[in-house]
Design an enzyme around this catalytic site. Structure first.
Site, PDB file in Angstrom:
ATOM      1  N   GLY A  55       0.791  -1.233   0.000  1.00  0.00           N
ATOM      2  CA  GLY A  55       0.000   0.000   0.000  1.00  0.00           C
ATOM      3  C   GLY A  55       0.818   1.275   0.000  1.00  0.00           C
ATOM      4  O   GLY A  55       0.336   2.324   0.450  1.00  0.00           O
ATOM      5  N   ALA A  81      -0.559   5.001   0.923  1.00  0.00           N
ATOM      6  CA  ALA A  81      -0.088   5.582   2.189  1.00  0.00           C
ATOM      7  C   ALA A  81       0.535   6.956   1.942  1.00  0.00           C
ATOM      8  O   ALA A  81       0.304   7.903   2.700  1.00  0.00           O
ATOM      9  CB  ALA A  81       0.908   4.642   2.864  1.00  0.00           C
ATOM     10  N   ASP A 132      -7.441  -0.528  -0.428  1.00  0.00           N
ATOM     11  CA  ASP A 132      -6.174   0.028   0.072  1.00  0.00           C
ATOM     12  C   ASP A 132      -6.394   1.385   0.747  1.00  0.00           C
ATOM     13  O   ASP A 132      -5.979   1.600   1.882  1.00  0.00           O
ATOM     14  CB  ASP A 132      -5.183   0.231  -1.089  1.00  0.00           C
ATOM     15  CG  ASP A 132      -4.425  -1.033  -1.439  1.00  0.00           C
ATOM     16  OD1 ASP A 132      -4.934  -2.119  -1.119  1.00  0.00           O
ATOM     17  OD2 ASP A 132      -3.343  -0.935  -2.041  1.00  0.00           O
TER      18      ASP A 132
HETATM   19  O1  PMV Z   1      -2.192  -2.667  -3.948  1.00  0.00           O
HETATM   20  P1  PMV Z   1      -2.021  -4.129  -3.754  1.00  0.00           P
HETATM   21  O2  PMV Z   1      -0.934  -4.721  -4.587  1.00  0.00           O
HETATM   22  O3  PMV Z   1      -1.983  -4.505  -2.326  1.00  0.00           O
HETATM   23  O4  PMV Z   1      -3.324  -4.870  -4.339  1.00  0.00           O
HETATM   24  C1  PMV Z   1      -4.585  -4.465  -4.036  1.00  0.00           C
HETATM   25  C2  PMV Z   1      -5.509  -5.602  -4.019  1.00  0.00           C
HETATM   26  C3  PMV Z   1      -6.210  -6.010  -5.307  1.00  0.00           C
HETATM   27  O5  PMV Z   1      -7.367  -6.709  -4.894  1.00  0.00           O
HETATM   28  C4  PMV Z   1      -5.323  -6.926  -6.124  1.00  0.00           C
HETATM   29  C5  PMV Z   1      -6.603  -4.824  -6.168  1.00  0.00           C
HETATM   30  C6  PMV Z   1      -7.689  -3.951  -5.561  1.00  0.00           C
HETATM   31  O6  PMV Z   1      -7.837  -2.835  -6.043  1.00  0.00           O
HETATM   32  O7  PMV Z   1      -8.382  -4.379  -4.637  1.00  0.00           O
END
Ligand code: PMV
Length: 327
Positions: free
Chosen positions: A116, A120, A161
């Site tokens: 994240g 962040a 996120d």
């Molecule tokens: O930002 P990351 O790499 O932690 O991935 C987010 C999680 C996913 O489900 C793959 C994408 C999303 O937007 O929810």
């Protein structure tokens, strides 16, 4: 693009500092983009920081990001996602002119690793701007500003996120076709320890997210079924957490990994670390975040943490972080 006009209405002694945590997704990534629930946890000890200091009149907004090796002026790079986020935030705060400030960004969170970092950094900037101008923004407002910025990096982010980072607590997140999405704080009735192993392979989330979308369009029935199976695991994880039985999570994390492999977002690097963690005594392990690189997580009993950490490093992890949830 917003209209950028120079203003003299803002005092020269602006100051603000704010930080925001990293995050991991415990379970449910990718399926969450398609409306299934997921659980995410803030990593409160690993943070991004934004510091705002007033600068000489007429200097405009300058960004300084030493960790990224970048310096830029908003006026010459208005299309940068952080420039745009800053302009949108100023507009939301009701600041009509262009303040003269330097925004210094630093971060302990490895980039493009599933922790994240982008969200962040964006959250820290929004909070620091609000602080510098003496305004209060709710977690929901911060989250929605950061979501707009995330869209530039990710294409179709679910919103998990920005939500877990802005709320800074364990959340159950389910995207709805229209906001508001379902966001429920998850109380932790027992503590558990996770090791986070970094493959060292940087992977921009939008790439696996885009590939999953392509495959889902090609074979919606298969992918809808896989996403439903992920949702089933996520519901079971929630039950295990509510019952104060975190060690029941191990097989569920393994099951989620199995489904992520079928969805097509795992990688040999991730699987090497996951196999090493399990062989060294982790009760469960899976990739976390977008996949194809980035990080994996391993659930460990405290007395197994050291041997699992050693096994991860021997298997090629470039770093291993430890976090205890629910303390
Ligand atoms: O930002 P990351 O790499 O932690 O991935 C987010 C999680 C996913 O489900 C793959 C994408 C999303 O937007 O929810």
């Amino acid at each position: 693009m917003l209209n950028v006009e120079r203003a003299n209405a803002v005092p020269g002694s602006l100051q603000g500092h704010a930080s925001a945590p990293g995050k991991i997704i415990l379970c449910g990534e990718h399926a969450v983009v398609y409306g299934r629930p997921a659980i995410a946890l803030p990593l409160t000890g690993i943070r991004a920081h934004a510091r705002i200091t007033g600068s000489a009149p007429g200097s405009g907004i300058r960004f300084n990001a030493p960790d990224m090796g970048r310096r830029w002026l908003l006026s010459t790079t208005p299309g940068d996602p952080l420039s745009e986020l800053t302009l949108t935030t100023l507009q939301r705060l009701g600041i009509t002119g262009m303040p003269d400030v330097e925004i210094t960004i630093t971060s302990d969170i490895p980039i493009a690793s599933g922790m994240g970092s982008g969200a962040a950094i964006a959250t820290a900037i929004v909070r620091a701007l609000a602080g510098a101008f003496g305004r209060d923004l709710s977690a929901e407002e911060v989250s929605s500003l950061v979501y707009e910025s995330e869209r530039q990096y990710h294409g179709t982010p679910s919103g998990i996120d920005n939500t877990v980072i802005a709320y800074e607590r364990a959340i159950w997140f389910q995207r709805r076709s229209e906001p508001p999405h379902l966001i429920e704080p998850l109380p932790m009735t027992a503590s558990f320890t996770l090791l986070i192993g970094d493959t060292g392979v940087r992977s921009a989330t939008r790439l696996p997210v885009g590939e999953v979308r392509r495959r889902w369009q090609e074979d919606p029935a298969r992918y809808e079924t896989l996403f439903d199976m992920v949702a089933d695991v996520v519901h079971q994880v929630r039950r295990a957490l509510a019952e104060g039985n975190p060690m029941a999570l191990g097989p569920l994390l393994n099951r989620n990994q199995d489904l992520l492999e079928q969805i097509g977002v795992s990688s040999p690097h991730l699987e090497r670390l996951i196999a090493a963690a399990r062989a060294a005594g982790a009760s469960g392990a899976k990739l976390s975040g977008g996949g194809w690189g980035g990080v994996m997580i391993a659930l460990v009993e405290p007395d197994a943490a050291m041997q699992v950490r050693t096994a991860l490093l021997e298997a090629g992890a470039t770093r291993v972080l430890e976090t205890t949830i629910g303390e």
